[in-house]
Design an enzyme around this catalytic site. Structure first.
Site, short mmCIF file in Angstrom:
data_model
loop_
_atom_site.label_atom_id
_atom_site.label_comp_id
_atom_site.label_asym_id
_atom_site.label_seq_id
_atom_site.Cartn_x
_atom_site.Cartn_y
_atom_site.Cartn_z
N SER A 38 0.81 -1.22 0.00
CA SER A 38 0.00 0.00 0.00
C SER A 38 0.84 1.26 0.00
O SER A 38 0.30 2.37 -0.20
CB SER A 38 -0.93 0.01 1.21
N CYS A 128 -13.99 -5.66 19.64
CA CYS A 128 -15.21 -4.90 19.35
C CYS A 128 -16.42 -5.39 20.15
O CYS A 128 -17.20 -4.60 20.68
CB CYS A 128 -15.52 -4.92 17.86
N HIS A 240 -22.53 -4.74 15.03
CA HIS A 240 -22.73 -5.99 15.77
C HIS A 240 -23.91 -5.86 16.73
O HIS A 240 -24.16 -4.79 17.28
CB HIS A 240 -21.49 -6.33 16.61
#
Length: 340
Positions: A38, A128, A240
């Site tokens: 990248s 998370c 979620h």
């Protein structure tokens, strides 16, 4: 502040740029780092193009106040000394250091003060699913100690990265055309399916994701709380959801818990719509929002000390980039070493 983002080309790296801008985070200089693949790509931020630098052992972070890292545990472990050796604070979104005793694991609404004690100048950003759960558990813990949590997660494709979101879109399109779906990112087809398997299995038959919820919750909340989780991947693009059952030491009423939820930072109660009808958070409407949303609060019919409720949060935002930026914001407000 002089800021660096490591893993700038990934989904969370891009979210860091969005969140830093949305939060009006004070930035004097910004540097972006990524892999050799990248390097040389550009990313726009506040009207300016920034070139992604390749992260190497020779990368110099001198003068960088905070580095937000989200390039995987392997990269974090390999380059932590490079990032921190000149005093840069590393807020790491990987699992590399979360359970290390000398690395605080922080959700600002729950244990922001832990960020002050960071002997290695590394702060862990929790998993998370753990983040959104503990934001909802904290106001209950303030009322009565939580002994046990049972949780079933409904985790969006984005939890596995941008490529996983693309695969879900592609599978859905393929199936609509009557084609055999391409399965690469997940073990099984995710479109029109649910997969009770997030991360790898451990020796006790729980997955690493499920054990993260057990171990990280105890560390963040400084508690002997026990968490039994079943983590499930569902065909949702982003945000979620979690069905949570808690057992407290003393019985609590839904009224006092609802009131505590309503007063808790970073938490939004959603139980009625504008017409007074029963309502609840759903990933369709919570994606791209900052807070954690809670609804369906009720007494557990099996346990006088039990409560049940439903939680939804955008795991790329609050579950990753936003929580990390909020750690930095908390430190700017509370740590003389970082105050402007």
């Amino acid at each position: 502040m002089n800021i660096a983002i490591v893993g700038a080309s990934g989904a969370v790296g891009q979210e860091f740029l969005r969140v830093l801008d949305e939060q009006n985070f004070p930035i004097d200089n910004l540097r972006l780092f990524g892999s050799k693949r990248s390097a040389g790509q550009t990313r726009a931020f506040r009207g300016k193009e920034y070139v992604i630098e390749e992260l190497t052992r020779d990368s110099d972070f001198t003068g960088t106040d905070i580095a937000f890292t989200s390039a995987g545990a392997g990269t974090s472990k390999e380059f932590a000394d490079v990032i921190t050796r000149h005093g840069t604070l590393m807020i790491d979104n990987s699992s590399a250091f979360r359970m290390d005793d000398d690395v605080p694991l922080v959700v600002p609404e729950v244990n922001g003060e832990d960020a002050l004690n960071r002997p290695r100048n590394i702060i862990g950003n929790p998993n998370c699913t753990t983040i959104q759960m503990v934001v909802a558990l904290k106001p209950i813990e303030n009322l009565s100690h939580i002994r046990r949590v049972r949780v079933a997660t409904y985790q969006a494709a984005s939890g596995a990265g941008a490529a996983a979101m693309d695969e879900l879109r592609h599978q859905t399109a393929q199936l609509s055309r009557g084609e055999e779906p391409t399965v690469e990112k997940f073990k099984y087809q995710l479109a029109y399916n649910v997969i009770p398997h997030v991360d790898v299995f451990t020796e006790n038959d729980y997955t690493k994701e499920e054990m993260k919820m057990f171990n990280e919750t105890r560390k963040i909340m400084h508690s002997d709380i026990r968490v039994s989780a079943t983590c499930v991947r569902v065909p949702v693009l982003r945000a979620h959801s979690e069905a949570i059952w808690v057992e407290t030491e003393t019985p609590l009423t839904t009224e006092e818990v609802r009131r505590a939820f309503g007063q808790a930072p970073g938490l939004v109660v959603m139980e009625e719509n504008a017409e007074g009808e029963k309502y609840y958070p759903m990933p369709l409407f919570i994606a791209d929002k900052d807070p954690v949303y809670v609804g369906r609060l009720r007494k557990d019919l099996c346990d006088d000390c039990g409560l049940s409720f439903w939680v939804v949060g955008d795991q790329i935002k609050k579950g990753a980039a936003l929580n990390a930026v909020q750690i930095a914001q908390w430190l700017l407000a509370n740590d003389p070493r970082l105050k402007n």
